[in-house]
Scaffold this motif. Sequence first.
Motif, PDB file in Angstrom:
ATOM      1  N   GLU A 142       0.863  -1.167   0.000  1.00 45.62           N
ATOM      2  CA  GLU A 142       0.000   0.000   0.000  1.00 45.62           C
ATOM      3  C   GLU A 142       0.904   1.223   0.000  1.00 45.62           C
ATOM      4  O   GLU A 142       2.117   1.137   0.185  1.00 45.62           O
ATOM      5  CB  GLU A 142      -0.913  -0.011   1.233  1.00 45.62           C
ATOM      6  CG  GLU A 142      -1.875  -1.200   1.240  1.00 45.62           C
ATOM      7  CD  GLU A 142      -2.770  -1.191   2.462  1.00 45.62           C
ATOM      8  OE1 GLU A 142      -2.620  -0.278   3.296  1.00 45.62           O
ATOM      9  OE2 GLU A 142      -3.608  -2.102   2.577  1.00 45.62           O
ATOM     10  N   ARG A 143       0.285   2.405  -0.172  1.00 43.91           N
ATOM     11  CA  ARG A 143       1.076   3.626  -0.295  1.00 43.91           C
ATOM     12  C   ARG A 143       1.465   4.131   1.093  1.00 43.91           C
ATOM     13  O   ARG A 143       0.846   5.023   1.642  1.00 43.91           O
ATOM     14  CB  ARG A 143       0.297   4.685  -1.065  1.00 43.91           C
ATOM     15  CG  ARG A 143       0.053   4.299  -2.521  1.00 43.91           C
ATOM     16  CD  ARG A 143      -0.862   5.298  -3.191  1.00 43.91           C
ATOM     17  NE  ARG A 143      -0.299   6.628  -3.188  1.00 43.91           N
ATOM     18  CZ  ARG A 143       0.594   7.071  -4.061  1.00 43.91           C
ATOM     19  NH1 ARG A 143       1.049   6.275  -5.004  1.00 43.91           N
ATOM     20  NH2 ARG A 143       1.046   8.305  -3.997  1.00 43.91           N
ATOM     21  N   GLU A 144       2.518   3.532   1.657  1.00 45.00           N
ATOM     22  CA  GLU A 144       2.938   3.872   3.008  1.00 45.00           C
ATOM     23  C   GLU A 144       4.164   4.768   3.047  1.00 45.00           C
ATOM     24  O   GLU A 144       4.408   5.435   4.054  1.00 45.00           O
ATOM     25  CB  GLU A 144       3.246   2.599   3.807  1.00 45.00           C
ATOM     26  CG  GLU A 144       2.038   1.689   4.023  1.00 45.00           C
ATOM     27  CD  GLU A 144       2.418   0.438   4.792  1.00 45.00           C
ATOM     28  OE1 GLU A 144       3.624   0.252   5.051  1.00 45.00           O
ATOM     29  OE2 GLU A 144       1.516  -0.344   5.119  1.00 45.00           O
ATOM     30  N   ILE A 145       4.966   4.769   2.001  1.00 42.10           N
ATOM     31  CA  ILE A 145       6.272   5.407   2.109  1.00 42.10           C
ATOM     32  C   ILE A 145       6.255   6.887   1.737  1.00 42.10           C
ATOM     33  O   ILE A 145       7.269   7.551   1.817  1.00 42.10           O
ATOM     34  CB  ILE A 145       7.330   4.678   1.259  1.00 42.10           C
ATOM     35  CG1 ILE A 145       6.996   4.771  -0.242  1.00 42.10           C
ATOM     36  CG2 ILE A 145       7.451   3.232   1.690  1.00 42.10           C
ATOM     37  CD1 ILE A 145       8.105   4.220  -1.114  1.00 42.10           C
ATOM     38  N   GLY A 146       5.117   7.426   1.346  1.00 41.23           N
ATOM     39  CA  GLY A 146       5.045   8.845   1.045  1.00 41.23           C
ATOM     40  C   GLY A 146       5.766   9.228  -0.219  1.00 41.23           C
ATOM     41  O   GLY A 146       6.318  10.320  -0.312  1.00 41.23           O
ATOM     42  N   ALA A 147       5.774   8.338  -1.199  1.00 44.51           N
ATOM     43  CA  ALA A 147       6.455   8.619  -2.463  1.00 44.51           C
ATOM     44  C   ALA A 147       5.711   7.940  -3.598  1.00 44.51           C
ATOM     45  O   ALA A 147       4.968   6.980  -3.394  1.00 44.51           O
ATOM     46  CB  ALA A 147       7.908   8.152  -2.414  1.00 44.51           C
ATOM     47  N   ASP A 148       5.922   8.454  -4.815  1.00 46.42           N
ATOM     48  CA  ASP A 148       5.170   7.986  -5.973  1.00 46.42           C
ATOM     49  C   ASP A 148       5.873   6.903  -6.775  1.00 46.42           C
ATOM     50  O   ASP A 148       5.213   6.108  -7.434  1.00 46.42           O
ATOM     51  CB  ASP A 148       4.873   9.166  -6.915  1.00 46.42           C
ATOM     52  CG  ASP A 148       3.764  10.050  -6.382  1.00 46.42           C
ATOM     53  OD1 ASP A 148       2.761   9.501  -5.893  1.00 46.42           O
ATOM     54  OD2 ASP A 148       3.894  11.281  -6.442  1.00 46.42           O
ATOM     55  N   ALA A 149       7.181   6.897  -6.796  1.00 48.29           N
ATOM     56  CA  ALA A 149       7.891   5.952  -7.659  1.00 48.29           C
ATOM     57  C   ALA A 149       9.242   5.600  -7.052  1.00 48.29           C
ATOM     58  O   ALA A 149       9.802   6.345  -6.247  1.00 48.29           O
ATOM     59  CB  ALA A 149       8.082   6.541  -9.052  1.00 48.29           C
TER      60      ALA A 149
ATOM     61  N   CYS B 172      11.025  10.035   5.749  1.00 45.94           N
ATOM     62  CA  CYS B 172      12.192  10.017   6.647  1.00 45.94           C
ATOM     63  C   CYS B 172      12.595   8.604   7.042  1.00 45.94           C
ATOM     64  O   CYS B 172      13.773   8.344   7.288  1.00 45.94           O
ATOM     65  CB  CYS B 172      11.888  10.827   7.904  1.00 45.94           C
ATOM     66  SG  CYS B 172      12.522  12.490   7.802  1.00 45.94           S
ATOM     67  N   ALA B 173      11.633   7.706   7.108  1.00 42.17           N
ATOM     68  CA  ALA B 173      11.944   6.335   7.523  1.00 42.17           C
ATOM     69  C   ALA B 173      12.891   5.647   6.558  1.00 42.17           C
ATOM     70  O   ALA B 173      13.588   4.698   6.928  1.00 42.17           O
ATOM     71  CB  ALA B 173      10.654   5.525   7.656  1.00 42.17           C
ATOM     72  N   GLN B 174      12.939   6.115   5.303  1.00 37.93           N
ATOM     73  CA  GLN B 174      13.821   5.516   4.306  1.00 37.93           C
ATOM     74  C   GLN B 174      15.093   6.323   4.062  1.00 37.93           C
ATOM     75  O   GLN B 174      15.961   5.899   3.299  1.00 37.93           O
ATOM     76  CB  GLN B 174      13.091   5.371   2.966  1.00 37.93           C
ATOM     77  CG  GLN B 174      12.066   4.259   2.934  1.00 37.93           C
ATOM     78  CD  GLN B 174      10.817   4.644   3.687  1.00 37.93           C
ATOM     79  OE1 GLN B 174      10.258   5.698   3.438  1.00 37.93           O
ATOM     80  NE2 GLN B 174      10.384   3.823   4.614  1.00 37.93           N
ATOM     81  N   SER B 175      15.208   7.487   4.693  1.00 39.74           N
ATOM     82  CA  SER B 175      16.297   8.403   4.344  1.00 39.74           C
ATOM     83  C   SER B 175      17.675   7.910   4.773  1.00 39.74           C
ATOM     84  O   SER B 175      18.689   8.452   4.329  1.00 39.74           O
ATOM     85  CB  SER B 175      16.026   9.793   4.942  1.00 39.74           C
ATOM     86  OG  SER B 175      15.949   9.731   6.350  1.00 39.74           O
ATOM     87  N   HIS B 176      17.742   6.891   5.622  1.00 39.97           N
ATOM     88  CA  HIS B 176      19.049   6.365   6.032  1.00 39.97           C
ATOM     89  C   HIS B 176      19.737   5.627   4.895  1.00 39.97           C
ATOM     90  O   HIS B 176      20.972   5.574   4.826  1.00 39.97           O
ATOM     91  CB  HIS B 176      18.902   5.439   7.236  1.00 39.97           C
ATOM     92  CG  HIS B 176      18.360   6.114   8.459  1.00 39.97           C
ATOM     93  ND1 HIS B 176      19.029   7.132   9.095  1.00 39.97           N
ATOM     94  CD2 HIS B 176      17.198   5.946   9.131  1.00 39.97           C
ATOM     95  CE1 HIS B 176      18.322   7.541  10.135  1.00 39.97           C
ATOM     96  NE2 HIS B 176      17.208   6.846  10.174  1.00 39.97           N
ATOM     97  N   TYR B 177      18.971   5.022   4.010  1.00 36.36           N
ATOM     98  CA  TYR B 177      19.554   4.225   2.936  1.00 36.36           C
ATOM     99  C   TYR B 177      19.147   4.709   1.548  1.00 36.36           C
ATOM    100  O   TYR B 177      19.971   4.769   0.641  1.00 36.36           O
ATOM    101  CB  TYR B 177      19.156   2.753   3.095  1.00 36.36           C
ATOM    102  CG  TYR B 177      19.751   2.106   4.319  1.00 36.36           C
ATOM    103  CD1 TYR B 177      21.105   1.810   4.378  1.00 36.36           C
ATOM    104  CD2 TYR B 177      18.964   1.810   5.422  1.00 36.36           C
ATOM    105  CE1 TYR B 177      21.662   1.217   5.498  1.00 36.36           C
ATOM    106  CE2 TYR B 177      19.508   1.222   6.564  1.00 36.36           C
ATOM    107  CZ  TYR B 177      20.858   0.928   6.590  1.00 36.36           C
ATOM    108  OH  TYR B 177      21.406   0.365   7.712  1.00 36.36           O
ATOM    109  N   ALA B 178      17.871   5.029   1.372  1.00 36.68           N
ATOM    110  CA  ALA B 178      17.403   5.413   0.049  1.00 36.68           C
ATOM    111  C   ALA B 178      17.722   6.876  -0.252  1.00 36.68           C
ATOM    112  O   ALA B 178      17.748   7.712   0.638  1.00 36.68           O
ATOM    113  CB  ALA B 178      15.889   5.187  -0.057  1.00 36.68           C
ATOM    114  N   ALA B 179      17.979   7.142  -1.521  1.00 37.31           N
ATOM    115  CA  ALA B 179      18.097   8.528  -1.984  1.00 37.31           C
ATOM    116  C   ALA B 179      16.683   9.006  -2.307  1.00 37.31           C
ATOM    117  O   ALA B 179      15.960   8.352  -3.056  1.00 37.31           O
ATOM    118  CB  ALA B 179      18.973   8.598  -3.229  1.00 37.31           C
ATOM    119  N   ILE B 180      16.281  10.123  -1.728  1.00 29.84           N
ATOM    120  CA  ILE B 180      14.894  10.580  -1.860  1.00 29.84           C
ATOM    121  C   ILE B 180      14.879  12.018  -2.364  1.00 29.84           C
ATOM    122  O   ILE B 180      15.620  12.864  -1.868  1.00 29.84           O
ATOM    123  CB  ILE B 180      14.154  10.504  -0.519  1.00 29.84           C
ATOM    124  CG1 ILE B 180      14.278   9.097   0.082  1.00 29.84           C
ATOM    125  CG2 ILE B 180      12.690  10.890  -0.682  1.00 29.84           C
ATOM    126  CD1 ILE B 180      13.700   8.966   1.476  1.00 29.84           C
TER     127      ILE B 180
END
Length: 238
Positions: free
Chosen positions: A69-76, A125-133
């Motif tokens: 589901e759309r949990e990560i706050g991003a589109d792609a 923010c939950a992904q900002s440690h590893y993913a480039a956003i």
Amino acid sequence: MLFPQEIIHAIMDCAHWADRLVRADLIDGFVVSENDYTSNFTGSLRREINARHFPGLSAKVQVLNPSAEREIGADACIILQNKTEFKASVFEAKWPRLSTHEDTWDSRQKSSGESHFHSQLLRQCAQSHYAAIWEMFYCEFPFGKQPKDFPPEGSACVWHSDAYSATLARPDPKAPWTDQELKFLLEGRTLTIADVIESICNCSQGSPLPNDNYRAAFGDVAPPHSALVISYSRPGEQ
């Protein structure tokens, strides 16, 4: 560095042209929504890469999480990988429609009453440690007539960290963002999509992770439904 410099430049050029081509369709009215632009952009990027037929370089859409589901706050999501490691990147797309609308690109969420964009930035923010956003703002103005701080040929991109700092600094972070606040965000921070790709591939954004462990890039949040996976292996590499 994920790839040799010539491969990085090739992907940058493909991303530039994918964004420029879809912006042309937006200007002409063939693209009608944020989701439409995003889908056309990732599809055009995939086709640009594969059509140029660089030895060892390919792009495909891969399902990461069929029940997401759309949990990560991003589109792609775009994943860039070599033979041993990968980087995950995600972006949230916004179409401010500055030529025809005023202060309508953000809204209050019905459930919480807070800014939808602010909520998305918090979830990212939950992904900002590893993913480039990054945040990507689409532009329907004719080429050469775009507002200040929008690139002349594509979309305006801003790193998540800059947008996150900006939303926390607002007098009321829960209030919907205004057009003026967007202009302040873009001022001096605007990147092109080619700039974004270069930073990710040169390892100044995002963290490399062991190949195939895509889930690790998203922390405690489930991976998105699918991703555009751009892969490169040196010719002859096993």
